[in-house]
Design a protein around this motif. Sequence first.
Motif, PDB file in Angstrom:
ATOM      1  N   ASN A 251     -34.752  -5.208  15.342  1.00 20.06           N
ATOM      2  CA  ASN A 251     -36.169  -4.357  16.106  1.00 20.06           C
ATOM      3  C   ASN A 251     -36.722  -3.688  15.301  1.00 20.06           C
ATOM      4  OD1 ASN A 251     -35.771  -6.514  18.282  1.00 20.06           O
ATOM      5  ND2 ASN A 251     -34.747  -5.145  19.443  1.00 20.06           N
ATOM      6  N   GLY A 252     -36.367  -4.014  13.085  1.00 19.72           N
ATOM      7  CA  GLY A 252     -37.214  -1.992  12.929  1.00 19.72           C
ATOM      8  C   GLY A 252     -38.091  -2.570  12.357  1.00 19.72           C
ATOM      9  N   GLY A 253     -39.260  -4.008  13.372  1.00 20.78           N
ATOM     10  CA  GLY A 253     -40.699  -3.779  12.930  1.00 20.78           C
ATOM     11  C   GLY A 253     -40.936  -4.765  12.203  1.00 20.78           C
ATOM     12  N   GLN A 254     -42.258  -5.262  12.466  1.00 20.07           N
ATOM     13  CA  GLN A 254     -42.139  -6.259  11.535  1.00 20.07           C
ATOM     14  C   GLN A 254     -42.360  -6.132   9.986  1.00 20.07           C
ATOM     15  OE1 GLN A 254     -42.291  -9.651  13.023  1.00 20.07           O
ATOM     16  NE2 GLN A 254     -42.195  -8.719  15.226  1.00 20.07           N
ATOM     17  N   LEU A 255     -43.060  -5.523   9.929  1.00 17.31           N
ATOM     18  CA  LEU A 255     -43.539  -4.737   8.792  1.00 17.31           C
ATOM     19  C   LEU A 255     -42.152  -5.146   7.254  1.00 17.31           C
ATOM     20  CD1 LEU A 255     -46.345  -4.677   6.381  1.00 17.31           C
ATOM     21  CD2 LEU A 255     -46.023  -2.368   6.669  1.00 17.31           C
ATOM     22  N   THR A 256     -41.419  -4.413   7.355  1.00 18.99           N
ATOM     23  CA  THR A 256     -40.483  -3.740   7.117  1.00 18.99           C
ATOM     24  C   THR A 256     -39.123  -4.777   7.403  1.00 18.99           C
ATOM     25  OG1 THR A 256     -39.887  -1.475   7.412  1.00 18.99           O
ATOM     26  CG2 THR A 256     -41.542  -2.158   5.470  1.00 18.99           C
ATOM     27  N   GLY A 257     -38.510  -3.867   8.471  1.00 20.68           N
ATOM     28  CA  GLY A 257     -37.438  -4.860   8.857  1.00 20.68           C
ATOM     29  C   GLY A 257     -36.645  -3.686   9.074  1.00 20.68           C
ATOM     30  N   MET A 258     -37.531  -2.317   8.204  1.00 18.19           N
ATOM     31  CA  MET A 258     -36.234  -1.513   8.318  1.00 18.19           C
ATOM     32  C   MET A 258     -36.704   0.012   8.766  1.00 18.19           C
ATOM     33  SD  MET A 258     -35.404  -2.829   4.148  1.00 18.19           S
ATOM     34  CE  MET A 258     -34.509  -0.996   3.540  1.00 18.19           C
ATOM     35  N   SER A 259     -36.950   0.013   9.562  1.00 15.67           N
ATOM     36  CA  SER A 259     -38.033   1.409  10.525  1.00 15.67           C
ATOM     37  C   SER A 259     -36.555   2.265  11.002  1.00 15.67           C
ATOM     38  CB  SER A 259     -38.520   0.854  11.262  1.00 15.67           C
ATOM     39  OG  SER A 259     -38.089  -0.011  12.717  1.00 15.67           O
ATOM     40  N   ARG A 260     -35.616   1.668  11.343  1.00 16.15           N
ATOM     41  CA  ARG A 260     -34.505   3.152  11.886  1.00 16.15           C
ATOM     42  C   ARG A 260     -33.471   2.710  10.692  1.00 16.15           C
ATOM     43  NH1 ARG A 260     -29.335   1.329  14.922  1.00 16.15           N
ATOM     44  NH2 ARG A 260     -30.313  -1.392  13.838  1.00 16.15           N
ATOM     45  N   LEU A 265     -31.919   7.314   6.404  1.00 11.00           N
ATOM     46  CA  LEU A 265     -31.472   8.131   5.703  1.00 11.00           C
ATOM     47  C   LEU A 265     -32.161   8.695   5.226  1.00 11.00           C
ATOM     48  CD1 LEU A 265     -32.133   4.405   3.445  1.00 11.00           C
ATOM     49  CD2 LEU A 265     -30.549   5.505   3.867  1.00 11.00           C
ATOM     50  N   ALA A 266     -33.370   9.358   6.010  1.00 11.69           N
ATOM     51  CA  ALA A 266     -34.380  10.497   6.392  1.00 11.69           C
ATOM     52  C   ALA A 266     -33.181  11.900   7.078  1.00 11.69           C
ATOM     53  CB  ALA A 266     -35.656  10.685   6.563  1.00 11.69           C
ATOM     54  N   LEU A 267     -33.176  11.524   7.785  1.00 11.41           N
ATOM     55  CA  LEU A 267     -32.026  12.503   8.345  1.00 11.41           C
ATOM     56  C   LEU A 267     -30.481  12.778   7.937  1.00 11.41           C
ATOM     57  CD1 LEU A 267     -31.418  14.104  11.145  1.00 11.41           C
ATOM     58  CD2 LEU A 267     -30.947  11.678  12.527  1.00 11.41           C
ATOM     59  N   MET A 277     -27.776   2.856   4.887  1.00 10.76           N
ATOM     60  CA  MET A 277     -27.908   1.481   5.075  1.00 10.76           C
ATOM     61  C   MET A 277     -27.653   0.934   3.347  1.00 10.76           C
ATOM     62  SD  MET A 277     -32.104   1.026   4.513  1.00 10.76           S
ATOM     63  CE  MET A 277     -31.372  -0.565   3.663  1.00 10.76           C
ATOM     64  N   PHE A 278     -28.152  -0.450   3.450  1.00  6.68           N
ATOM     65  CA  PHE A 278     -27.049  -1.395   2.213  1.00  6.68           C
ATOM     66  C   PHE A 278     -27.758  -2.373   2.081  1.00  6.68           C
ATOM     67  CE2 PHE A 278     -24.239  -3.874   4.468  1.00  6.68           C
ATOM     68  CZ  PHE A 278     -24.482  -4.620   3.338  1.00  6.68           C
ATOM     69  N   VAL A 279     -28.193  -2.931   0.390  1.00  2.00           N
ATOM     70  CA  VAL A 279     -28.457  -4.002   0.577  1.00  2.00           C
ATOM     71  C   VAL A 279     -27.438  -5.271   0.059  1.00  2.00           C
ATOM     72  CG1 VAL A 279     -30.335  -5.591  -0.572  1.00  2.00           C
ATOM     73  CG2 VAL A 279     -31.056  -3.444   0.174  1.00  2.00           C
ATOM     74  N   CYS A 280     -27.363  -6.113   0.551  1.00  2.00           N
ATOM     75  CA  CYS A 280     -25.758  -6.926  -0.356  1.00  2.00           C
ATOM     76  C   CYS A 280     -26.081  -7.308  -1.868  1.00  2.00           C
ATOM     77  CB  CYS A 280     -25.932  -8.606   0.853  1.00  2.00           C
ATOM     78  SG  CYS A 280     -23.974  -8.482   0.142  1.00  2.00           S
ATOM     79  N   LYS A 281     -24.782  -7.590  -2.359  1.00  2.00           N
ATOM     80  CA  LYS A 281     -25.226  -7.807  -3.678  1.00  2.00           C
ATOM     81  C   LYS A 281     -24.494  -8.559  -4.047  1.00  2.00           C
ATOM     82  CE  LYS A 281     -25.375  -2.856  -5.800  1.00  2.00           C
ATOM     83  NZ  LYS A 281     -24.924  -2.395  -4.464  1.00  2.00           N
ATOM     84  N   GLN A 282     -25.038 -10.078  -4.560  1.00  2.00           N
ATOM     85  CA  GLN A 282     -24.531 -11.300  -4.547  1.00  2.00           C
ATOM     86  C   GLN A 282     -23.805 -11.755  -5.523  1.00  2.00           C
ATOM     87  OE1 GLN A 282     -28.518 -13.169  -3.017  1.00  2.00           O
ATOM     88  NE2 GLN A 282     -27.943 -13.205  -1.141  1.00  2.00           N
ATOM     89  N   THR A 283     -22.672 -10.859  -5.757  1.00  2.00           N
ATOM     90  CA  THR A 283     -21.743 -11.714  -7.110  1.00  2.00           C
ATOM     91  C   THR A 283     -20.847 -12.386  -6.900  1.00  2.00           C
ATOM     92  OG1 THR A 283     -20.048  -9.358  -6.661  1.00  2.00           O
ATOM     93  CG2 THR A 283     -22.830  -9.160  -7.597  1.00  2.00           C
ATOM     94  N   ALA A 284     -20.254 -12.666  -7.476  1.00  2.00           N
ATOM     95  CA  ALA A 284     -19.070 -13.379  -8.316  1.00  2.00           C
ATOM     96  C   ALA A 284     -17.805 -13.014  -8.344  1.00  2.00           C
ATOM     97  CB  ALA A 284     -18.907 -14.595  -9.252  1.00  2.00           C
ATOM     98  N   ALA A 285     -17.864 -11.684  -8.921  1.00  2.51           N
ATOM     99  CA  ALA A 285     -17.116 -11.081  -8.539  1.00  2.51           C
ATOM    100  C   ALA A 285     -15.999 -10.018  -7.047  1.00  2.51           C
ATOM    101  CB  ALA A 285     -16.876  -9.478  -9.159  1.00  2.51           C
ATOM    102  N   ASP A 286     -16.666 -10.150  -6.299  1.00  4.72           N
ATOM    103  CA  ASP A 286     -16.771 -10.455  -4.666  1.00  4.72           C
ATOM    104  C   ASP A 286     -16.906 -11.466  -3.734  1.00  4.72           C
ATOM    105  OD1 ASP A 286     -17.451  -6.797  -5.081  1.00  4.72           O
ATOM    106  OD2 ASP A 286     -19.339  -7.282  -4.204  1.00  4.72           O
TER     107      ASP A 286
END
Length: 332
Positions: A251-260, A265-267, A277-286
Motif C-alpha cells: 500500500n505504498g502508492g501505485q507510482l513508486t510503491g515506497m511512499s511509507r 527515511l525522511a523522519l 528500508m533496503f533493496v535486496c542484493k541478489q548475490t552468490a555469496a549470500d
Amino acid sequence: MSTTAPTSTTTMRAIVQDTYGSADQLRLGRIARPEIADDEVLVRVHAAGLDRGTWHLMTGRPYVMRLFMGMRGPRQPVIGIDVAGTVVALGSAVRRFSPGDEVFGIARGSFAEYAAAREDKLARKPAELTWEQAAVVPVSALTAVQALTDVGHVEAGHQVLVIGASGGVGSYAVQLAKAFGAEVTGVCSRAKLDLVRSLGADHVIDYTQEDFAAGTRRYDLILDIGGNPSLSRLRRALTPRGTAVIVGGENGGQLTGMSRQLRALALSPFLRQRLTMFVCKQTAADLERLTELIVTGKVTPSIDRVASLEQVPDAMRDLDAGKVRGKIAVNV
C-alpha cells in the motif's frame, strides 16, 4: 560463444504474458529458449518459486518498474525469479560452473523449462534439499537474511518482531532470527499461528485480535514485511534505540510503491530510533551463506504446496489473496 550440453529442442514450454494485469493474463505457451549473455548460464529448470516479486512483474506495479520492464507491456514475457535446476550451457565468460552442475538462485523467466541466469546470482544446490525446496529459497531467504543482518544488525538476545511472519520472507526471517540468537515474536492471521510457532517463534500475535504496539513488550528490531502499519505504530513498539526495517508492503502508492518507506527515511534522522528500508542484493555469496544454515538444519524451506506450470495462474491468485503459508513451489 557458449559451451552447451546436448539438448533435443530449441523451444520450451513457459508461462507467458503479453500485457500487465492479473493472473488472467498468464497462459501456458511454447516459445523459443532464451539466449544467454557471456556472463550467464542456461539452466534446465526443475523447479521455480512463486513470490511477491513475480506478482510485481505480472502486474507491472508499482508503475515506476515499467521504466525498466517495458512501458506498454513486459519486455520479458516469462515471469519467475526463483530457480533450481541443472546447468546446460555456459556463456564464454563463465568460470564457476560446468554443464551438469546442479544450481539454485536468481533467473529471468524461471516459470519455463529453461531460464537464463547470471553466474554471480547462482550457487550450488545443497544436496539436502529437493528441487522444490531449493527453488523457494533464493528471493525470500536472501531478503530475510539481509534485512536481519546487513540492515537490522540483529544480535543474540535481541527482541525481534516479524510482521508478516507466515509469508515467504517472514517464514525465513523467523528461523534466521532464532538461528542468530534472538527472541522472536511473529505476527500473522489466526489461521497461520500454528505455522509460525512451528518455525520456532517464541511468541505469536494474531493481528485480527491484538495490536502488536499495544502490549508491554518492546522490540530491538522490527521487520515489517507486509503489515503496512503506520510509522507511529512501529515507533511505539520499538525500544528507545530500536530499528524498524520496512521490507515490503503493498500500500505504498501505485507510482513508486515506497511512499511509507520514503517517509521513514525522511523522519529517521530526527529520532533516536532508526527507521529504514533496503533493496535486496541478489548475490552468490549470500546464497552460499544460506546454504551453510540449511545444511546445519537451522533453516528449512516452508512449502505450502507444489504446483505444476498449468496451475501457476491459480497459485498466483492464492498468493494475491493471502492464502499461501510460506511459499508455493512450481514443478517444471
